[in-house]
Design an enzyme around this catalytic site. Structure first.
Site, PDB file in Angstrom:
ATOM      1  N   LYS A 198     -38.072  18.487  35.312  1.00  0.00           N
ATOM      2  CA  LYS A 198     -39.194  19.653  36.408  1.00  0.00           C
ATOM      3  C   LYS A 198     -40.165  19.990  36.665  1.00  0.00           C
ATOM      4  O   LYS A 198     -40.477  20.058  37.657  1.00  0.00           O
ATOM      5  CB  LYS A 198     -38.355  21.073  35.692  1.00  0.00           C
ATOM      6  N   ASN A 213     -32.311  31.529  37.047  1.00  0.00           N
ATOM      7  CA  ASN A 213     -30.948  31.774  37.715  1.00  0.00           C
ATOM      8  C   ASN A 213     -30.518  32.876  36.631  1.00  0.00           C
ATOM      9  O   ASN A 213     -30.915  33.449  35.582  1.00  0.00           O
ATOM     10  CB  ASN A 213     -29.737  30.144  37.364  1.00  0.00           C
ATOM     11  N   LEU A 270     -29.138  32.814  42.528  1.00  0.00           N
ATOM     12  CA  LEU A 270     -27.700  33.153  42.126  1.00  0.00           C
ATOM     13  C   LEU A 270     -26.759  32.443  42.446  1.00  0.00           C
ATOM     14  O   LEU A 270     -25.437  32.520  43.322  1.00  0.00           O
ATOM     15  CB  LEU A 270     -27.458  34.636  42.772  1.00  0.00           C
ATOM     16  N   GLY A 284     -32.397  23.849  42.104  1.00  0.00           N
ATOM     17  CA  GLY A 284     -33.185  24.378  41.246  1.00  0.00           C
ATOM     18  C   GLY A 284     -34.516  24.221  41.463  1.00  0.00           C
ATOM     19  O   GLY A 284     -36.014  24.931  41.539  1.00  0.00           O
ATOM     20  N   ASP A 285     -34.878  22.765  41.419  1.00  0.00           N
ATOM     21  CA  ASP A 285     -36.453  22.341  41.244  1.00  0.00           C
ATOM     22  C   ASP A 285     -36.822  22.253  42.841  1.00  0.00           C
ATOM     23  O   ASP A 285     -38.407  22.484  43.074  1.00  0.00           O
ATOM     24  CB  ASP A 285     -36.692  20.302  40.452  1.00  0.00           C
ATOM     25  N   ALA A 303     -30.847  20.341  48.665  1.00  0.00           N
ATOM     26  CA  ALA A 303     -30.461  19.991  47.870  1.00  0.00           C
ATOM     27  C   ALA A 303     -29.324  19.431  47.490  1.00  0.00           C
ATOM     28  O   ALA A 303     -29.396  18.652  46.705  1.00  0.00           O
ATOM     29  CB  ALA A 303     -31.666  20.508  46.893  1.00  0.00           C
TER      30      ALA A 303
END
Length: 303
Positions: free
Chosen positions: A39, A182, A219, A250-251, A281
């Protein structure tokens, strides 16, 4: 803007399978690929692609994976002069991705467990000079706490991406300026059971009681929710052209959010920008290829 990043680097070994195996089951028909991950490194690269001046603190082994990491950071314009080298192997992650684009990940941290407070202290100058400190939790809690404490001491805004998620120690909550879990991670850092069954409203109420930090909670397909001194609201998602792989979303989101906050954008605008990064992404396989440039994000946002 300048961004300091504390987090993990490792090599991701990814297998794409028709469906996730149940306990004791063997699933055939997979496709295998290997590439850089972690990450901290992913978020540093993502921020660099968005124009940030990035310094990275992580730990690697004395092995060929570490050599490839330095070559990658050089190509991507990520400063890595503070990266620690230890006797443990460079982190490895095993990733399963199913036909729906969902993923399951297991990590062997290796060198990341060797990163300690002394390494973080040597990174103080980079944290002091940065507009934003972005921290993820593939390194030890001591290293995470040290980074957040130094940011508080130096007046640098901190963003904590609590992944992989564990309950946060009481003393850590007060050190965070912006928290980016999250929905499942939010429940886990609060120490709640049955995380996936908790409604957003209940999680938000408990976050209000626990922290004064701003919270940007992702979300998935529903975008994200923002909680700060102005109250609670949701930020609309962008519809991706397709969903190929959620591994890097997420990254990409965290990198974009940190860059936008560091550039002085209001939190809602920064969250919208980050939603667009995540939407881009998921259209790409893998993580590095999925990290967008500003042009990619502008296209998603219709600008």
């Amino acid at each position: 803007m300048k961004l300091a990043v504390v987090g993990g680097y490792g090599v991701g070994m990814t297998m794409r399978v028709p469906s996730f195996p149940r306990p004791g089951e063997t699933v055939s028909g997979g496709n295998y690929a290997e590439g850089p991950g972690g990450k901290g490194s992913n978020q540093a690269i993502g921020a660099s692609r968005l124009g940030a001046d990035v310094s990275l603190l992580t730990a690697v082994g004395d092995d060929r994976r570490a050599t490839r990491a330095r070559e990658l950071w050089d190509r991507e314009g990520v400063g890595h002069s503070h990266v620690a080298r230890t006797d443990s192997p460079t982190m490895v992650g095993f990733i399963l991705v199913d036909d729906e684009g969902e993923n399951e990940i297991a990590l062997a941290p290796g060198a990341l467990h060797d990163l300690d407070e002394s390494h973080v202290e040597s990174f103080r100058g980079a944290i002091r000079d940065a507009d934003i400190l972005l921290v993820s939790m593939e390194v030890s809690l001591n290293a995470v706490s040290a980074a957040l404490r130094i940011a508080k001491e130096e007046g640098t805004t901190s963003v904590l991406n609590p992944a992989p998620a564990i309950p946060l120690p009481d003393e850590m909550w007060a050190l965070v300026d912006v928290l980016t879990p999250n929905q499942s991670e939010a429940a886990q850092i609060l120490g709640l059971q049955a995380a996936n069954d908790r409604p957003v409203s209940e999680i938000v109420d408990q976050l209000r009681e626990r922290t004064d930090a701003a919270v940007v909670m992702t979300l998935g397909r529903s975008g994200c929710a923002v909680l700060d001194g102005s109250g609670f609201r949701t930020i609309d998602p962008f519809s991706p052209e397709r969903v190929a792989d959620t591994t890097g979303a997420g990254d990409a989101f965290n990198a974009a959010l940190a860059v936008a906050i560091g550039a002085g954008e209001p939190l809602d605008d920064a969250a919208l920008f980050a939603n667009a990064a995540g939407a881009y992404a998921v259209t790409k396989h893998g993580v590095i290829d999925a990290l967008p440039t500003r042009q990619h994000i502008d296209r998603v946002m219709g600008r």
